[in-house]
Write a protein that holds these residues in place. Structure first.
Motif, short mmCIF file in Angstrom:
data_model
loop_
_atom_site.label_atom_id
_atom_site.label_comp_id
_atom_site.label_asym_id
_atom_site.label_seq_id
_atom_site.Cartn_x
_atom_site.Cartn_y
_atom_site.Cartn_z
N GLY A 319 48.65 49.51 41.12
CA GLY A 319 48.10 48.28 41.70
C GLY A 319 46.60 48.31 41.76
N LEU A 320 46.03 49.48 42.01
CA LEU A 320 44.57 49.62 42.01
C LEU A 320 44.00 49.34 40.63
CD1 LEU A 320 41.95 50.56 43.48
CD2 LEU A 320 42.53 52.89 42.76
N LEU A 321 44.65 49.90 39.60
CA LEU A 321 44.16 49.70 38.23
C LEU A 321 44.23 48.24 37.81
CD1 LEU A 321 45.70 52.80 36.40
CD2 LEU A 321 43.36 52.51 37.21
N SER A 322 45.35 47.58 38.13
CA SER A 322 45.52 46.20 37.69
C SER A 322 44.79 45.21 38.60
CB SER A 322 47.01 45.84 37.64
OG SER A 322 47.61 45.97 38.92
N GLY A 323 44.77 45.49 39.90
CA GLY A 323 44.21 44.53 40.84
C GLY A 323 42.71 44.57 40.95
N VAL A 324 42.13 45.76 40.94
CA VAL A 324 40.68 45.89 41.10
C VAL A 324 39.98 45.98 39.75
CG1 VAL A 324 38.83 47.35 42.03
CG2 VAL A 324 40.91 46.94 43.38
N PHE A 325 40.60 46.68 38.79
CA PHE A 325 39.89 46.98 37.54
C PHE A 325 40.34 46.17 36.34
CE2 PHE A 325 39.27 50.66 40.24
CZ PHE A 325 37.90 50.79 40.16
N ASP A 326 41.52 45.60 36.39
CA ASP A 326 41.97 44.70 35.34
C ASP A 326 41.76 45.29 33.94
OD1 ASP A 326 43.09 42.42 34.31
OD2 ASP A 326 41.26 41.24 34.38
N GLY A 327 42.23 46.52 33.78
CA GLY A 327 42.19 47.13 32.44
C GLY A 327 40.93 47.88 32.11
N THR A 328 39.98 47.98 33.03
CA THR A 328 38.72 48.68 32.74
C THR A 328 38.72 50.12 33.26
OG1 THR A 328 37.65 47.87 34.76
CG2 THR A 328 37.45 46.51 32.78
N ALA A 329 39.87 50.62 33.68
CA ALA A 329 40.00 52.00 34.14
C ALA A 329 41.39 52.51 33.80
CB ALA A 329 39.75 52.09 35.65
N GLU A 330 41.55 53.84 33.83
CA GLU A 330 42.82 54.47 33.49
C GLU A 330 43.26 55.39 34.62
OE1 GLU A 330 41.89 56.38 29.79
OE2 GLU A 330 42.22 54.55 28.61
N TRP A 385 32.74 49.85 44.77
CA TRP A 385 33.15 50.91 45.70
C TRP A 385 33.78 50.28 46.93
CZ3 TRP A 385 34.03 55.70 44.64
CH2 TRP A 385 33.27 56.38 43.67
N GLY A 386 33.19 49.16 47.39
CA GLY A 386 33.76 48.45 48.53
C GLY A 386 35.16 47.95 48.25
N ASP A 387 35.37 47.45 47.04
CA ASP A 387 36.70 46.96 46.67
C ASP A 387 37.73 48.10 46.66
OD1 ASP A 387 35.72 44.42 46.37
OD2 ASP A 387 35.57 44.51 44.19
N VAL A 388 37.33 49.26 46.13
CA VAL A 388 38.24 50.40 46.11
C VAL A 388 38.54 50.85 47.54
CG1 VAL A 388 38.50 52.82 45.41
CG2 VAL A 388 37.48 51.17 43.83
N ALA A 389 37.51 50.94 48.37
CA ALA A 389 37.71 51.36 49.76
C ALA A 389 38.63 50.40 50.50
CB ALA A 389 36.37 51.46 50.47
N THR A 390 38.44 49.12 50.29
CA THR A 390 39.28 48.11 50.95
C THR A 390 40.73 48.21 50.49
OG1 THR A 390 37.38 46.63 51.18
CG2 THR A 390 39.57 45.64 51.37
#
Length: 532
Positions: A319-330, A385-390
């Protein structure tokens, strides 16, 4: 019109007045425009998110902007060969040999190389530079600290003796901290050398305006040939929206990710995909971002492995990968990324999986009722970073753990982290050399817990011995097996929750040619870059 305005903006008031007087004829205007266009085609403007730090090798602590500038102003003995960056090539070294015991490295040096101040490059400059960085920089304790002595039999030969075998040492010599400085310039400028750096590299330092820009000019006498560009300008633009607009309008040529969570957001990346004037370069990285536990704080809730396991199972990694990064992280499963040559695939099965119910059970076994556990979650500053922390905060709330997010400026964060005044913290590690040692040793060797931002591992003789053996064994297959054992022990011990690896993403104007991305270190050299 924008071009003319930018060109005039660089002039003094008197020169501007004279310029208007001279440009009364259409022919003069045409001539001026042609000259300005030529100058712009030879200048590359790079947008970076923060002011540089560590502009010289002796004090650099892997600050992204300063590190990239170092690799363009200075040279190292060896470097990773583009475009694949799979093998080392000589730079200031023309050749080298390694003793059978892996402790002595002999380098033949390039002939006829000069520093940008005109003084000659020689073996004494290599000895001076490496010994200086070793003395000044605690960040390199785990690597250059192994240098026992350096000999200079001739001006063209350097012999480096290590206290222990260290197969990754050649990779260490390719990182910014191992770049070679001008001894004469260090003597001339003293403590101000960081503001007047002098190397042998393709670009020479010209000017620095705090929070505004760094300007580098091409070194016409560079020993590998004159760069294709005449000037590099690093523009400091903290706001992602401003960087995007500047790139779209042609005010900048490159947006560097700089290995931080401050790249252009994925929505804007999609917008760029339909813009023929902009190119997007993507590459998997070896960067790891994680939720770290303070493993040496005995009075912390996370001293209990059940609490650490509960937190690790509470995080929705996909969910973190799809919700926050939308394909820009693995996804990252353990202490090494899956593109590391030492990655052990069994780690994927051993890694904690998202399981909120199991998390609640583990918390209950640790003696915590829902709402009883309160933690402060430290994080770097910045919107992503704020998005990841949240996101992590919400995941932990779902299993009954209360967290307060504390986003902190980097200098204060580093000091707090190294001092151990925290329980859980978002952090990351980017490898500055292409070897698993770059992640494992500094992150998990207990003797280094107070030297940098690490997992602060408690003393563990068996794990420490494994790490040192993997670092020093000259047999690469044996090292791979050792790193497999290390990964298994770390993943089952839960020193942190491994979250993701951001892709290296660079946005350029479509007329920028020859730019390639290195994943370790994730820094760009501009010697071969041009503008069409």
């Amino acid at each position: 019109m924008n071009l003319t305005r930018r060109s005039f903006g660089a002039m003094s008031g008197a020169a501007l007045a004279m310029g208007f007087a001279a440009l009364v004829s259409a022919g003069a205007v045409a001539s001026f425009a042609t000259t300005a266009t030529a100058q712009e085609s030879e200048t590359l403007v790079i947008a970076v998110p923060s002011d540089p730090a560590g502009l010289e090798p002796g004090t650099n602590k892997a600050e992204p902007v300063g590190s990239e500038i170092i690799l363009n102003v200075f040279d190292t003995l060896v470097a990773w060969k583009a475009p694949d960056f799979a093998e080392l090539e000589g730079r200031l070294a023309s050749g080298w040999s390694i003793s059978e015991d892996g402790k002595t490295f002999t380098f033949d040096l390039q002939d006829g190389v000069a520093f940008q101040d005109g003084t000659p490059f020689n073996a004494e400059a290599v000895k001076f530079s490496l010994e200086r960085t070793k003395e000044l920089n605690p960040y390199v304790k785990a690597s250059l600290g192994m240098i026992d002595s350096i000999e200079t039999p001739t001006d063209d030969e350097v012999v480096i003796h290590l206290s222990e075998p260290y197969p990754a040492f050649m990779s260490i010599l390719a990182q910014p901290q191992a770049a070679i400085v001008s001894p004469a310039a260090v003597e001339k400028y003293g403590d101000d050398f960081a503001n007047q750096p002098v190397g042998t590299g393709p670009f020479a330092f010209r000017a620095y305006q705090p929070d505004t820009r760094v300007v580098l000019d091409a070194n016409p006498d560079y020993f590998r040939g004159e760069p294709k560009l005449k000037r590099l300008i690093y523009r400091i633009i903290p706001e992602a929206s401003t960087r995007r607009l500047e790139l779209e309008n042609g005010g900048i040529d490159v947006i560097q990710q700089q290995s931080q969570l401050s790249a252009v957001p994925s929505e804007e990346m999609k917008a760029f995909a339909n813009n023929p004037d902009i190119a997007i370069i993507e590459k998997p990285s070896q960067i790891i971002r994680q939720l770290e536990f303070n493993n040496s704080k005995t009075d912390s809730p996370v001293a209990d492995i059940k609490v650490r396991e509960a937190i690790a199972h509470a995080i929705d990694y996909d969910g973190l990968l799809s919700g926050v990064f939308d394909g820009t992280a693995e996804r990252v499963y353990g202490p090494l990324t899956s593109n590391s040559w030492a990655f052990d695939p069994k780690v994927k099965d051993l890694a904690p999986k998202y399981d909120p119910e199991l998390s609640k059970t583990l918390l209950a076994e640790a003696g915590y009722e829902p709402g009883d556990l309160n933690l402060k979650l430290y994080s770097f500053q910045g919107s992503l970073w704020g998005d990841v922390a949240t996101f992590v905060q919400a995941n932990l709330a779902d299993v009954g753990i209360n967290t307060e997010i504390a986003q902190t400026e980097f200098p204060s964060y580093r000091a707090l982290h190294v001092a151990g005044d925290w329980d859980i913290a978002l952090d990351g590690r980017q490898p500055w050399y292409n070897d698993p040692d770059a992640h494992i040793t500094i992150g998990y060797l207990s003797g280094l817990k107070d030297t940098a931002m690490t997992f602060r591992m408690p003393e563990n003789p068996s794990l420490d011995a494994l790490i040192l053996k993997a670092q020093q064994d000259p047999d690469m297959e044996a090292r791979k097996a050792l790193y497999g054992a290390i990964q298994e022990e770390l993943v089952t011990g839960i020193p942190g929750a491994y979250l993701f690896s951001p892709k290296l993403i660079v946005f350029t104007r479509s007329n920028v040619d020859g730019l390639v991305i290195n994943s370790a270190p994730p820094l760009t050299e501009y010697f071969g870059v041009s503008k069409e």
